[in-house]
Design a protein around this motif. Structure first.
Motif, PDB file in Angstrom:
ATOM      1  N   VAL A   2       0.854  -1.181   0.000  1.00  0.00           N
ATOM      2  CA  VAL A   2       0.000   0.000   0.000  1.00  0.00           C
ATOM      3  C   VAL A   2       0.894   1.235   0.000  1.00  0.00           C
ATOM      4  O   VAL A   2       1.754   1.369   0.875  1.00  0.00           O
ATOM      5  CB  VAL A   2      -0.918   0.035   1.238  1.00  0.00           C
ATOM      6  N   VAL A   3       0.709   2.117  -0.971  1.00  0.00           N
ATOM      7  CA  VAL A   3       1.433   3.384  -1.015  1.00  0.00           C
ATOM      8  C   VAL A   3       0.453   4.497  -0.655  1.00  0.00           C
ATOM      9  O   VAL A   3      -0.563   4.693  -1.322  1.00  0.00           O
ATOM     10  CB  VAL A   3       2.055   3.638  -2.394  1.00  0.00           C
ATOM     11  N   LEU A   4       0.765   5.235   0.414  1.00  0.00           N
ATOM     12  CA  LEU A   4      -0.043   6.364   0.859  1.00  0.00           C
ATOM     13  C   LEU A   4       0.792   7.621   0.655  1.00  0.00           C
ATOM     14  O   LEU A   4       1.845   7.786   1.263  1.00  0.00           O
ATOM     15  CB  LEU A   4      -0.444   6.178   2.323  1.00  0.00           C
ATOM     16  N   SER A   5       0.324   8.482  -0.224  1.00  0.00           N
ATOM     17  CA  SER A   5       1.154   9.576  -0.704  1.00  0.00           C
ATOM     18  C   SER A   5       0.531  10.934  -0.394  1.00  0.00           C
ATOM     19  O   SER A   5      -0.591  11.041   0.117  1.00  0.00           O
ATOM     20  CB  SER A   5       1.381   9.418  -2.212  1.00  0.00           C
ATOM     21  N   SER A   6       1.269  11.983  -0.727  1.00  0.00           N
ATOM     22  CA  SER A   6       0.784  13.367  -0.624  1.00  0.00           C
ATOM     23  C   SER A   6       1.426  14.164  -1.750  1.00  0.00           C
ATOM     24  O   SER A   6       2.582  13.912  -2.127  1.00  0.00           O
ATOM     25  CB  SER A   6       1.124  13.973   0.731  1.00  0.00           C
ATOM     26  N   ARG A   7       0.664  15.119  -2.266  1.00  0.00           N
ATOM     27  CA  ARG A   7       1.110  15.883  -3.435  1.00  0.00           C
ATOM     28  C   ARG A   7       0.734  17.345  -3.261  1.00  0.00           C
ATOM     29  O   ARG A   7      -0.366  17.662  -2.789  1.00  0.00           O
ATOM     30  CB  ARG A   7       0.430  15.335  -4.698  1.00  0.00           C
ATOM     31  N   GLY A  29       8.027  -9.937  -7.095  1.00  0.00           N
ATOM     32  CA  GLY A  29       6.935 -10.868  -6.853  1.00  0.00           C
ATOM     33  C   GLY A  29       5.750 -10.335  -6.068  1.00  0.00           C
ATOM     34  O   GLY A  29       4.805 -11.085  -5.807  1.00  0.00           O
ATOM     35  N   ILE A  30       5.740  -9.058  -5.708  1.00  0.00           N
ATOM     36  CA  ILE A  30       4.631  -8.481  -4.935  1.00  0.00           C
ATOM     37  C   ILE A  30       3.727  -7.733  -5.907  1.00  0.00           C
ATOM     38  O   ILE A  30       4.042  -6.623  -6.338  1.00  0.00           O
ATOM     39  CB  ILE A  30       5.141  -7.553  -3.817  1.00  0.00           C
ATOM     40  N   THR A  31       2.620  -8.339  -6.249  1.00  0.00           N
ATOM     41  CA  THR A  31       1.792  -7.829  -7.341  1.00  0.00           C
ATOM     42  C   THR A  31       0.458  -7.241  -6.892  1.00  0.00           C
ATOM     43  O   THR A  31      -0.282  -6.698  -7.713  1.00  0.00           O
ATOM     44  CB  THR A  31       1.518  -8.943  -8.368  1.00  0.00           C
ATOM     45  N   ASP A  32       0.118  -7.352  -5.612  1.00  0.00           N
ATOM     46  CA  ASP A  32      -1.147  -6.806  -5.112  1.00  0.00           C
ATOM     47  C   ASP A  32      -0.897  -5.389  -4.614  1.00  0.00           C
ATOM     48  O   ASP A  32      -0.293  -5.192  -3.558  1.00  0.00           O
ATOM     49  CB  ASP A  32      -1.696  -7.694  -3.994  1.00  0.00           C
ATOM     50  N   HIS A  33      -1.374  -4.394  -5.352  1.00  0.00           N
ATOM     51  CA  HIS A  33      -1.035  -2.991  -5.110  1.00  0.00           C
ATOM     52  C   HIS A  33      -2.275  -2.174  -4.745  1.00  0.00           C
ATOM     53  O   HIS A  33      -3.343  -2.362  -5.342  1.00  0.00           O
ATOM     54  CB  HIS A  33      -0.419  -2.352  -6.360  1.00  0.00           C
ATOM     55  N   HIS A  34      -2.104  -1.236  -3.815  1.00  0.00           N
ATOM     56  CA  HIS A  34      -3.194  -0.345  -3.404  1.00  0.00           C
ATOM     57  C   HIS A  34      -2.592   1.028  -3.117  1.00  0.00           C
ATOM     58  O   HIS A  34      -1.427   1.129  -2.711  1.00  0.00           O
ATOM     59  CB  HIS A  34      -3.891  -0.879  -2.154  1.00  0.00           C
ATOM     60  N   SER A  35      -3.394   2.078  -3.282  1.00  0.00           N
ATOM     61  CA  SER A  35      -2.862   3.416  -3.027  1.00  0.00           C
ATOM     62  C   SER A  35      -3.968   4.401  -2.705  1.00  0.00           C
ATOM     63  O   SER A  35      -5.130   4.220  -3.075  1.00  0.00           O
ATOM     64  CB  SER A  35      -2.054   3.919  -4.226  1.00  0.00           C
ATOM     65  N   ALA A  36      -3.579   5.458  -2.001  1.00  0.00           N
ATOM     66  CA  ALA A  36      -4.425   6.620  -1.746  1.00  0.00           C
ATOM     67  C   ALA A  36      -3.495   7.808  -1.581  1.00  0.00           C
ATOM     68  O   ALA A  36      -2.317   7.646  -1.231  1.00  0.00           O
ATOM     69  CB  ALA A  36      -5.275   6.419  -0.491  1.00  0.00           C
ATOM     70  N   ALA A  37      -3.999   9.008  -1.841  1.00  0.00           N
ATOM     71  CA  ALA A  37      -3.122  10.190  -1.765  1.00  0.00           C
ATOM     72  C   ALA A  37      -3.906  11.438  -1.392  1.00  0.00           C
ATOM     73  O   ALA A  37      -5.069  11.607  -1.783  1.00  0.00           O
ATOM     74  CB  ALA A  37      -2.405  10.406  -3.095  1.00  0.00           C
ATOM     75  N   ILE A  38      -3.242  12.299  -0.649  1.00  0.00           N
ATOM     76  CA  ILE A  38      -3.734  13.648  -0.363  1.00  0.00           C
ATOM     77  C   ILE A  38      -3.161  14.592  -1.411  1.00  0.00           C
ATOM     78  O   ILE A  38      -1.951  14.565  -1.684  1.00  0.00           O
ATOM     79  CB  ILE A  38      -3.309  14.088   1.046  1.00  0.00           C
TER      80      ILE A  38
END
Length: 225
Positions: free
Chosen positions: A148-153, A182-191
């Protein structure tokens, strides 16, 4: 029980909900962990703050050591790879990796890139064999992990299909090398809208926190058995 690897990479030391100049990405990762523990309080959380304590960058000695077969390594090679081994061991223990990755000049912070360079490693997380022909590489992280990548922009419109999506190299910069191993299950959210400091910023924060909670619910169902 599940194991979560919580990584923060922002140079800002605090959370934006607790400090005037705190980090939005740290805020989101903290919310992720808080929400997760509400569902599964006995799960294991490993924490690594690469923003405050970045891994050493890859050097010529590191490359020499990594591409030397383990049974042929000299003592100095093992010392050079010790931090990489530790980071890889953490990664391999985790069922879910949640990373706070703010956008710095359209990509990830150098601290996060250093972490990636240390965990994408021949014979540990990917294989290489010239005898396999035209595709000599293969992933070695074969258990079912999620990232899970939680970002801000500072600006807005970086999501797929939006006005400046082509300038966003954050999520892809993380997901691509992790998929390679080998890690193929990806999720993300961002501000977004951080530099605007108006109602759009506050709305984006609320939306990202809600998206983060939804990711938690999905992954708890996926990994929480």
């Amino acid at each position: 029980m599940a194991t979560i690897l919580h990584i923060d990479s922002s140079a800002r030391p605090g959370r934006s909900d607790l400090a005037p100049h705190g980090s939005h990405s740290r805020r989101l990762t903290a919310r992720f962990i808080e929400n997760w523990l509400q569902h599964r309080p006995d799960d294991t959380i490993m924490y690594r703050d690469v923003g405050a304590n970045p891994p050493a960058p890859v050097t010529g000695d590191w490359i020499h050591a990594a591409f030397t077969k383990p049974d042929q390594r000299e003592h100095w090679m093992q010392d050079v790879l010790a931090e990489s081994d530790m980071l890889i061991d953490e990664l391999l223990k985790a069922d879910v990796i949640v990373a706070g990755v703010p956008m710095y000049n359209f990509g990830m912070p150098a601290q996060m890139k250093a972490w990636i360079e240390n965990i994408v490693r021949v014979r540990r997380t990917f294989g290489f064999d010239r005898s396999r022909g035209t595709i000599p590489y293969w992933p070695m992280v074969t258990d079912n992990k999620s990232v899970v990548v939680l970002s801000s922009r500072g600006d807005y419109g970086y999501n797929p299909g939006e006005r400046i999506a082509h300038l966003n190299h954050v999520e892809g910069g993380v997901f691509t090398p992790l998929e390679y191993i080998g890690i193929t299950d990806h999720h993300s959210a961002a501000i977004e809208y951080d530099e605007f400091a108006d109602t759009r910023t506050h709305q984006s924060i609320m939306t990202a926190e809600n998206d983060t909670a939804k990711i938690v619910e999905k992954l708890v169902a996926q990994h929480g058995t």
